[in-house]
Design an enzyme around this catalytic site. Structure first.
Site, mmCIF file in Angstrom:
data_model
loop_
_atom_site.group_PDB
_atom_site.id
_atom_site.type_symbol
_atom_site.label_atom_id
_atom_site.label_comp_id
_atom_site.label_asym_id
_atom_site.label_seq_id
_atom_site.Cartn_x
_atom_site.Cartn_y
_atom_site.Cartn_z
ATOM 1 N N GLU A 78 11.026 -7.335 8.037
ATOM 2 C CA GLU A 78 10.524 -7.095 9.383
ATOM 3 C C GLU A 78 11.657 -7.019 10.404
ATOM 4 O OE1 GLU A 78 8.042 -6.639 12.750
ATOM 5 O OE2 GLU A 78 7.891 -6.123 10.632
ATOM 6 N N HIS A 81 13.791 -3.852 10.239
ATOM 7 C CA HIS A 81 13.044 -2.769 10.888
ATOM 8 C C HIS A 81 13.171 -2.865 12.398
ATOM 9 C CE1 HIS A 81 8.933 -1.109 12.227
ATOM 10 N NE2 HIS A 81 9.723 -0.081 12.005
ATOM 11 N N HIS A 252 -9.719 10.388 3.375
ATOM 12 C CA HIS A 252 -8.288 10.726 3.338
ATOM 13 C C HIS A 252 -8.009 11.765 2.246
ATOM 14 C CE1 HIS A 252 -4.002 10.434 3.625
ATOM 15 N NE2 HIS A 252 -3.864 9.880 2.440
ATOM 16 N N HIS A 313 6.248 8.948 0.140
ATOM 17 C CA HIS A 313 5.079 9.679 0.648
ATOM 18 C C HIS A 313 5.092 9.705 2.177
ATOM 19 C CE1 HIS A 313 1.291 11.627 0.050
ATOM 20 N NE2 HIS A 313 0.576 10.683 0.642
#
Length: 335
Positions: A78, A81, A252, A313
């Site tokens: 975290e 980031h 989705h 992805h």
């Protein structure tokens, strides 16, 4: 754009694009390793600028935040980031400041200011992700905010660079508006991907092409897409029923099929009707990246969401958006 100020801005924008791609990658990695609450506070971590690791720091941190056990590996995911996101924010602030100073030299001003507003709101979403305990709408919004920041930076780079579109090719002018429609469709599909991930619905469908047998009987739209969920102590690991998660995943999947068909059609039409190598290569790039994205989506299902594939992805989705923006921007400039 020939002034030295514009050249410096262009360099900063290019660095920001690369950094934004890293931030998108790290955001996906943080989300997929369930590290979104690795630090229960914001912008620090258990009150520190780094992560508590010594026995004394851990004891003190767990006394201050008794509801959250210290897990250093998640906390580091975290915080790394956040470090990169903070650096990106400072770069964007510098771009906005330099653009304001060079506004009389032909430098775009509205777009840099818009990007600055977006990144400030993105920082707020990062804070709310923690304070609202991974509320799905906030997590999805944070994902879309990252993609929006990257896309706007890329658009700014096209604006400030010596980007040339070849003449001729009058037959493909009309596909500029279809490119804009494609951007809307792709954005919606990315949003659906974020909704699937934030509701922990990525693994509920284990077969292709739609879902396992009997999925039609499980469809329920009662609360699957409620933007404001019931109040919970935390939304980590999801709060929806299995049927709701199946519904989200199926939508989705259907969205992926629609997006794939539309973008392949757009790439094919531009390729067939264009004469210049520029547009043929742009359409081939779009089709190639789209193919990679579809294969990654299939691999996520086939191999049960391996971390490297799932992160890829997200990254390839970003590259697909940039490719589509390049094609659409080029087509629109021919009108």
């Amino acid at each position: 754009m020939k002034s030295s100020a514009n050249k410096r801005i262009r360099t900063l924008v290019l660095l920001s694009i690369l950094l934004a791609l890293i931030v998108v990658s790290l955001g996906a990695y943080t989300r997929l390793t369930h590290a979104g609450l690795g630090c229960p506070d914001w912008p620090g971590c258990y009150g520190l600028v780094d992560v508590p690791e010594t026995a004394e720091q851990i004891i003190k941190a767990e006394k201050a935040f008794p509801e959250r056990k210290v897990e250093p590996h998640k906390a580091w995911n975290e915080m790394i980031h956040r470090y990169f996101a903070g650096a990106l924010g400072l770069l964007i602030l510098a771009i906005a400041f330099m653009s304001f100073k060079a506004r009389d030299q032909g430098t775009p001003l509205r777009l840099p200011m818009l990007i600055l507003v977006v990144v400030i709101f993105q920082a707020a979403l990062g804070m709310w992700t923690v304070t609202l305990k991974l509320m799905p709408i906030v997590v999805m919004g944070h994902l879309l905010g990252g993609f929006t920041t990257l896309s706007l930076l890329f658009l700014l780079y096209l604006r400030v660079s010596d980007f040339r579109v070849p003449g001729g090719d009058f037959a493909i002018k009309k596909y500029g508006r279809y490119g804009l429609i494609g951007i809307v469709i792709l954005t919606a599909q990315i949003g659906l991907g974020g909704w699937t991930s934030s509701n922990y619905a990525a693994l509920v469908c284990t077969e292709l092409p739609i879902c396992q047998a009997g999925w039609q009987e499980e469809l329920t739209f009662e609360d699957s897409f409620d933007l404001i969920p019931p109040e919970k102590e935390t939304y980590e690991y999801g709060h929806l029923s299995h049927a709701s998660r199946v519904t989200i995943h199926v939508v989705h999947r259907i969205g992926a099929i629609v997006t794939g068909i539309y973008l392949f059609w757009l790439a094919l039409m531009v390729y067939r009707k264009s004469q210049s190598a520029f547009f043929k290569n742009a359409s081939k790039s779009l089709a190639f990246i789209l193919s990679c994205q579809i294969l990654l989506g299939i691999s996520n299902v086939w191999f049960s969401l391996p971390l490297s594939v799932a992160v890829s992805h997200n990254v390839v989705a970003a590259c697909l958006m940039l490719s589509l923006i390049t094609l659409t921007y080029s087509l629109r400039r021919k009108i």
